[in-house]
Design a protein around this motif. Structure first.
Motif, PDB file in Angstrom:
ATOM      1  N   TYR A 101     -51.257  31.348 -70.041  1.00 57.14           N
ATOM      2  CA  TYR A 101     -49.982  30.735 -69.660  1.00 57.14           C
ATOM      3  C   TYR A 101     -49.864  30.630 -68.144  1.00 57.14           C
ATOM      4  O   TYR A 101     -49.380  29.637 -67.627  1.00 57.14           O
ATOM      5  CB  TYR A 101     -48.789  31.508 -70.232  1.00 57.14           C
ATOM      6  CG  TYR A 101     -47.495  30.790 -69.954  1.00 57.14           C
ATOM      7  CD1 TYR A 101     -47.212  29.573 -70.577  1.00 57.14           C
ATOM      8  CD2 TYR A 101     -46.577  31.282 -69.048  1.00 57.14           C
ATOM      9  CE1 TYR A 101     -46.044  28.880 -70.316  1.00 57.14           C
ATOM     10  CE2 TYR A 101     -45.404  30.597 -68.780  1.00 57.14           C
ATOM     11  CZ  TYR A 101     -45.142  29.398 -69.411  1.00 57.14           C
ATOM     12  OH  TYR A 101     -43.983  28.699 -69.133  1.00 57.14           O
TER      13      TYR A 101
ATOM     14  N   TYR B  79     -51.693  27.675 -67.090  1.00 61.52           N
ATOM     15  CA  TYR B  79     -50.960  26.485 -67.528  1.00 61.52           C
ATOM     16  C   TYR B  79     -49.757  26.198 -66.627  1.00 61.52           C
ATOM     17  O   TYR B  79     -49.572  25.058 -66.161  1.00 61.52           O
ATOM     18  CB  TYR B  79     -50.512  26.677 -68.979  1.00 61.52           C
ATOM     19  CG  TYR B  79     -49.656  25.553 -69.504  1.00 61.52           C
ATOM     20  CD1 TYR B  79     -50.173  24.281 -69.687  1.00 61.52           C
ATOM     21  CD2 TYR B  79     -48.322  25.769 -69.824  1.00 61.52           C
ATOM     22  CE1 TYR B  79     -49.388  23.242 -70.172  1.00 61.52           C
ATOM     23  CE2 TYR B  79     -47.534  24.749 -70.311  1.00 61.52           C
ATOM     24  CZ  TYR B  79     -48.067  23.485 -70.477  1.00 61.52           C
ATOM     25  OH  TYR B  79     -47.284  22.469 -70.949  1.00 61.52           O
TER      26      TYR B  79
ATOM     27  N   GLU C 178     -49.257  22.846 -64.530  1.00 58.86           N
ATOM     28  CA  GLU C 178     -48.287  21.868 -65.032  1.00 58.86           C
ATOM     29  C   GLU C 178     -46.863  22.066 -64.519  1.00 58.86           C
ATOM     30  O   GLU C 178     -46.126  21.100 -64.356  1.00 58.86           O
ATOM     31  CB  GLU C 178     -48.262  21.892 -66.568  1.00 58.86           C
ATOM     32  CG  GLU C 178     -49.591  21.547 -67.203  1.00 58.86           C
ATOM     33  CD  GLU C 178     -50.036  20.126 -66.911  1.00 58.86           C
ATOM     34  OE1 GLU C 178     -49.173  19.222 -66.824  1.00 58.86           O
ATOM     35  OE2 GLU C 178     -51.257  19.924 -66.758  1.00 58.86           O
TER      36      GLU C 178
ATOM     37  N   ARG D   1     -46.162  22.828 -73.664  1.00 56.38           N
ATOM     38  CA  ARG D   1     -46.781  23.926 -74.418  1.00 56.38           C
ATOM     39  C   ARG D   1     -45.974  25.223 -74.371  1.00 56.38           C
ATOM     40  O   ARG D   1     -46.418  26.248 -74.889  1.00 56.38           O
ATOM     41  CB  ARG D   1     -48.205  24.154 -73.913  1.00 56.38           C
ATOM     42  CG  ARG D   1     -49.121  22.976 -74.221  1.00 56.38           C
ATOM     43  CD  ARG D   1     -50.543  23.213 -73.765  1.00 56.38           C
ATOM     44  NE  ARG D   1     -51.153  24.322 -74.500  1.00 56.38           N
ATOM     45  CZ  ARG D   1     -52.263  24.953 -74.107  1.00 56.38           C
ATOM     46  NH1 ARG D   1     -52.893  24.581 -73.009  1.00 56.38           N
ATOM     47  NH2 ARG D   1     -52.762  25.944 -74.816  1.00 56.38           N
TER      48      ARG D   1
END
Length: 108
Positions: free
Chosen positions: A23, A26, A30, A83
């Motif tokens: 995470y 990520y 993002e 996500r």
């Protein structure tokens, strides 16, 4: 003279320890870049606890108008990444908006 922020926008989310590293990659890829392009500054924090990992993102804004322009509407509305449901224990329901009353840093 650079613009000083007057507003801090704070988001917090929790993951399980087994997905925390993924995470983090990520959110760095993002979630942070759009803030780097538009906010006056951004910080990402991670707190490793026994049962869960907390992530906190703080972005800094010149004023409410600048932040509202970025959020395209209500600044307190949470804008989840695609996500987030996969990684987060629970989707955060709110964003904190704080007025910056003191902004002094002594890092050296």
């Amino acid at each position: 003279m650079p613009t000083k922020p007057t507003i801090a926008r704070i988001w917090r989310g929790r993951t399980r320890p087994d997905v925390a590293d993924e995470y983090e990659r990520y959110i760095r890829a993002e979630g942070i870049p759009p803030l780097e392009k538009t906010a006056l500054g951004v910080q990402l924090f991670r707190e490793d606890r026994d049962e869960e990992i907390w992530f906190t993102t703080i972005s800094y804004w010149a004023d409410m108008e600048a932040m509202t322009s970025f959020t395209k509407g209500e600044p307190t509305k949470v804008h989840h990444l695609d996500r987030d449901p996969e990684f987060l224990i629970a989707l955060p329901e709110r964003i904190e908006i704080h007025q910056i009353l003191v902004d002094e840093q002594s890092l050296g």
